[in-house]
Design a protein around this motif. Structure first.
Motif, short mmCIF file in Angstrom:
data_model
loop_
_atom_site.label_atom_id
_atom_site.label_comp_id
_atom_site.label_asym_id
_atom_site.label_seq_id
_atom_site.Cartn_x
_atom_site.Cartn_y
_atom_site.Cartn_z
N ARG A 137 40.95 46.57 11.56
CA ARG A 137 40.19 45.45 12.10
C ARG A 137 39.14 44.93 11.12
NH1 ARG A 137 43.58 43.78 15.31
NH2 ARG A 137 41.95 42.41 16.18
N GLY A 197 39.39 42.25 9.42
CA GLY A 197 39.39 40.80 9.40
C GLY A 197 40.40 40.23 8.41
N ARG A 239 44.42 31.02 16.66
CA ARG A 239 43.73 32.04 17.45
C ARG A 239 44.75 33.10 17.84
NH1 ARG A 239 38.98 32.76 19.61
NH2 ARG A 239 38.30 30.71 18.87
N GLN A 293 42.46 36.70 20.64
CA GLN A 293 41.08 36.25 20.88
C GLN A 293 40.23 36.20 19.61
OE1 GLN A 293 40.36 35.10 23.90
NE2 GLN A 293 42.46 35.65 24.45
N GLU A 294 40.91 36.11 18.47
CA GLU A 294 40.18 36.04 17.21
C GLU A 294 40.62 34.81 16.44
OE1 GLU A 294 38.86 39.06 13.59
OE2 GLU A 294 40.65 39.50 14.76
N ARG A 295 39.64 34.08 15.92
CA ARG A 295 39.95 32.87 15.16
C ARG A 295 40.34 33.28 13.74
NH1 ARG A 295 36.87 28.78 12.35
NH2 ARG A 295 35.09 30.21 12.41
N SER A 334 39.99 36.60 9.16
CA SER A 334 39.22 36.25 10.36
C SER A 334 38.10 35.26 10.01
CB SER A 334 38.62 37.51 10.98
OG SER A 334 37.78 37.18 12.06
N ARG A 379 35.34 35.22 11.39
CA ARG A 379 34.03 35.87 11.43
C ARG A 379 33.59 36.34 10.05
NH1 ARG A 379 35.28 41.43 11.55
NH2 ARG A 379 37.38 41.89 12.34
#
Length: 444
Positions: free
Chosen positions: A81, A83, A121, A124-126, A145, A147
């Motif tokens: 995770r 990103g 997306r 639930q992650e851009r 990601s 973020r």
């Protein structure tokens, strides 16, 4: 009273604050936007390079399934995770996934334009995603990601805010120094005007910044014109007084002849009116002679100046055996024309000597922005109800004492010309008269 206009310093401060604040805000938006475009471009370029690396490292295995010769060079693809993710699929079925997906897989892309970055997306992650078709029906996908990009932009914006805040503070300090330096001529001009009003100078200097040259020139013209008008008025007042003396003397002579001819009542009335007229003439001529702050200097030492007047009064009142004590401390400079100060002190000390039983005491002190001169005697004093009346022109409470009744009125008026006052009261012992002259150190 009309409201006071804001000062130039306040106006410059507000203008500097608005200009620096607006400039800093615009600069922040522009720099942040440019950096965001640069970082996004670099972000996309790095993803494209990682996609090139992924396609070059992927080979078909013995069973036809794709295999990866070695992990990608960016360690973030190995951290769960993180990103940063990649995936190799065939026919919508994931064949290989990065360790960072932690057992998950990317949703099959619908990107019909290969090698074109798009925002999607997923879970639930851009994500910013780039897809590329390969041999054997493989589809290579690499994502990052949003973020990660947002965190980098936020970190930059935070540093940018601190940097621009410090820069704005330095700019405001510089603006304050600039305003202070720029307004220094106005402070010098105010000081020159104070010197002018105290009598230290008779005109403003011509060596001023070009922006003030017009104002200073017009002020000097006004000062010169006013000096001419005052001098002319004083001469005309003196001439008028002298011109009235001859007719007044003739009227007085006629009144005396009336008295000798037996018309005593009419003569007494005329002589009384002539005496009043003479007092008014003397009073107005003394007022016209007062410089009223338009002298050329300041009395350097009040004690030494008072000493001469005290010595003269001792000789004048030698027959009364009155002790005149000069307790004025040295080094008190009075912003008053010497002639005007002499008129005030002579009138008040002479009046005190006429009424004192044994002692007249002269003291002085500097209190805040005022110089206070006190002439006290141990005579009978003046009742409260008569103090205002005795300051009138020609008023004498005791006609048996010599005098014209002008001294107190003239002294009060001269003190008023300098923005000062003359107050009468009982001395500290509560018996004799105490005359207090207060003159401002620098007239406002």
């Amino acid at each position: 009273m009309s409201p006071r206009a804001p000062s130039l310093r306040f106006r410059f401060a507000i203008a500097s604050l608005l200009w620096v604040g607006l400039g800093t805000l615009v600069a922040g938006f522009v720099i942040s936007g440019l950096y965001g475009r640069h970082v996004t471009h670099t972000f996309v370029s790095d993803l494209a390079n990682h996609l090139d690396e992924l396609t070059s490292l992927t080979e078909p295995g013995p069973d036809g399934r794709p295999v990866l010769d070695r992990p990608l060079s960016d360690p973030r693809f190995q951290h769960p995770r993180s990103g940063f993710y990649w995936q190799v699929e065939r026919g919508g079925k994931p064949m290989l996934t990065s360790a960072s997906l932690a057992g998950h897989h990317l949703i099959t892309a619908r990107n019909e334009a290969p090698d074109v970055p798009i925002w999607t997306r997923d879970h639930q992650e851009r994500l910013l995603r780039i897809d590329r078709p390969g041999a054997g029906g493989l589809l290579f996908s690499i994502t990052a990601s949003g973020r990660v990009l947002d965190a980098e932009l936020r970190a930059f914006d935070s540093d940018l805010t601190l940097s621009l805040g410090a820069f704005a503070a330095l700019m405001l300090v510089g603006a304050a120094l600039q305003v202070r330096y720029g307004l220094r001529p106005t402070q010098r001009l105010a000081g020159w005007i104070d010197e002018l009003r105290r009598g230290d100078r008779d005109r403003l200097p011509d060596a001023v910044p070009r922006e003030f040259a017009g104002i200073v020139g017009r002020l000097n013209e006004l000062i010169e014109a006013q000096a001419v008008l005052v001098a002319r008025a004083r001469v005309e007042a003196g001439n008028l007084g002298h011109n009235l003396r001859t007719p007044l003397a003739l009227v007085t002579s006629e009144a005396e002849q009336l008295a000798q001819s037996g018309q005593a009542d009419a003569a007494a009335f005329i002589l009384d009116q002539c005496d009043r007229m003479q007092r008014q003439i003397d009073y107005q001529m003394k007022r016209a002679a007062a410089a009223g702050g338009r002298g050329t200097g300041i009395v350097a030492d009040l004690a030494l100046f008072t000493a001469g007047i005290v010595e003269a009064m001792r000789r004048l009142h030698a027959g009364r055996d009155v002790a005149i004590i000069n307790a004025v401390p040295s080094r008190i400079a009075v912003p008053c024309d010497p002639g005007d100060l002499s008129e005030i002190l002579s009138n008040l000390i002479d009046n005190a000597c006429k009424w004192a039983r044994e002692t007249v005491r002269i003291t002085a002190r500097v209190e805040a922005a005022w110089i206070e001169i006190v002439i006290a005697d141990d005579g009978p004093g003046i009742p409260d109800e008569a103090r205002d009346r005795v300051l009138g022109v020609g008023v004498r409470l005791d006609e048996t004492k010599p005098g014209t009744g002008l001294g107190l009125a003239v002294s009060r008026d001269i003190a008023g010309l300098y923005g000062g006052t003359l107050d009468l009261g009982f001395n500290e012992k509560g018996s004799g008269l105490q005359a207090i002259v207060r003159v401002p150190i620098a007239r406002s």
